[in-house]
Write a protein that holds these residues in place. Structure first.
Motif, short mmCIF file in Angstrom:
data_model
loop_
_atom_site.label_atom_id
_atom_site.label_comp_id
_atom_site.label_asym_id
_atom_site.label_seq_id
_atom_site.Cartn_x
_atom_site.Cartn_y
_atom_site.Cartn_z
N GLU A 146 -67.07 -42.23 -45.56
CA GLU A 146 -66.49 -41.70 -44.34
C GLU A 146 -66.51 -42.75 -43.23
O GLU A 146 -67.51 -43.42 -43.04
CB GLU A 146 -67.28 -40.48 -43.90
N ALA A 147 -65.38 -42.89 -42.55
CA ALA A 147 -65.29 -43.88 -41.47
C ALA A 147 -66.11 -43.43 -40.27
O ALA A 147 -66.09 -42.29 -39.87
CB ALA A 147 -63.85 -44.06 -41.06
N VAL A 148 -66.87 -44.35 -39.74
CA VAL A 148 -67.68 -44.09 -38.56
C VAL A 148 -67.34 -45.16 -37.53
O VAL A 148 -67.26 -46.34 -37.84
CB VAL A 148 -69.19 -44.16 -38.89
N SER B 294 -69.42 -44.13 -29.80
CA SER B 294 -69.54 -43.81 -31.21
C SER B 294 -70.26 -42.48 -31.42
O SER B 294 -70.32 -42.00 -32.54
CB SER B 294 -70.27 -44.93 -31.93
N LYS C 176 -66.97 -31.39 -46.44
CA LYS C 176 -65.74 -32.07 -46.03
C LYS C 176 -64.65 -31.08 -45.60
O LYS C 176 -64.64 -29.93 -46.05
CB LYS C 176 -65.21 -32.94 -47.18
N CYS D 241 -70.81 -38.39 -30.94
CA CYS D 241 -69.99 -37.19 -30.81
C CYS D 241 -69.90 -36.82 -29.33
O CYS D 241 -70.91 -36.71 -28.65
CB CYS D 241 -70.61 -36.05 -31.61
N GLU E 24 -69.70 -39.72 -34.42
CA GLU E 24 -68.53 -38.88 -34.51
C GLU E 24 -67.75 -39.22 -35.76
O GLU E 24 -67.24 -40.34 -35.89
CB GLU E 24 -67.65 -39.05 -33.29
N THR E 25 -67.68 -38.32 -36.68
CA THR E 25 -66.83 -38.44 -37.86
C THR E 25 -65.94 -37.20 -37.89
O THR E 25 -66.21 -36.21 -37.19
CB THR E 25 -67.66 -38.48 -39.16
N ASN F 7 -65.63 -35.09 -40.31
CA ASN F 7 -66.38 -33.96 -40.87
C ASN F 7 -67.42 -33.42 -39.88
O ASN F 7 -67.63 -32.21 -39.79
CB ASN F 7 -67.05 -34.35 -42.18
N HIS F 8 -68.04 -34.31 -39.12
CA HIS F 8 -68.98 -33.82 -38.12
C HIS F 8 -68.25 -33.05 -37.02
O HIS F 8 -68.62 -31.91 -36.71
CB HIS F 8 -69.80 -34.96 -37.48
#
Ligand SMILES: [Zn+2]
Length: 144
Positions: free
Chosen positions: A4-6, A21, A63, A23, A31-32, A34-35
């Motif tokens: 997953e890209a962060v 970066s 996901k 959330c 912050e992703t 999925n989060h």
């Protein structure tokens, strides 16, 4: 398995932008997708609106794609499955708008306002898709 890209400070700095970066909603983790859309404690309040209405016990999938599949299964007894299927989009749009409001305008709404925005958006979309009759908030919430 795809990682997953962060957004980290390093990859943000490479692009010459100042982005956080963390959330923007909870500030507790990276912050992703999925989060932000599934696991953030702020977003959790929006999912609870609809899960509580239907009395559904729910463990949030890892996901987004899994969440959509589980949401489809959870809505098998929904009175109007078309409206049920719109709910994740309304949640995500309300979350995304709030995230961008905090990120780009430094305007922070409390969770009650975002919950109301989510419900109003759902009603608006239902009225757009089912244009034969204009339905109220109660009609929409009762029909899911
Ligand atoms: Zn969060």
């Amino acid at each position: 398995m795809a990682k997953e890209a962060v957004l980290t400070q390093d990859n943000v700095m490479k692009r010459g932008r100042t982005l956080c970066s963390r959330c923007f909603l909870c500030g507790e983790t990276f912050e992703t997708v999925n989060h932000l859309f599934l696991h953030c404690k702020y977003t959790h309040h929006l999912w609870r609106i609809f899960l509580s209405l239907k009395g559904i016990s729910w463990t949030m999938p890892r996901k987004v794609a899994e969440a959509l599949l589980c949401w489809e299964e959870a809505g098998v007894h929904a009175k109007d499955r078309g409206r049920w299927r719109i709910i994740p989009g309304a949640i995500w749009w309300a979350v995304w708008k709030e995230r961008n409001s905090r990120c780009f305008e430094s305007i922070e709404n409390n969770v009650q306002k975002v919950k109301l925005n989510c419900i109003l958006l759902l009603v608006f979309w239902c009225n757009q898709l089912y244009s034969n009759d204009t339905v109220s908030i109660i009609d929409v919430l009762d029909s899911i």
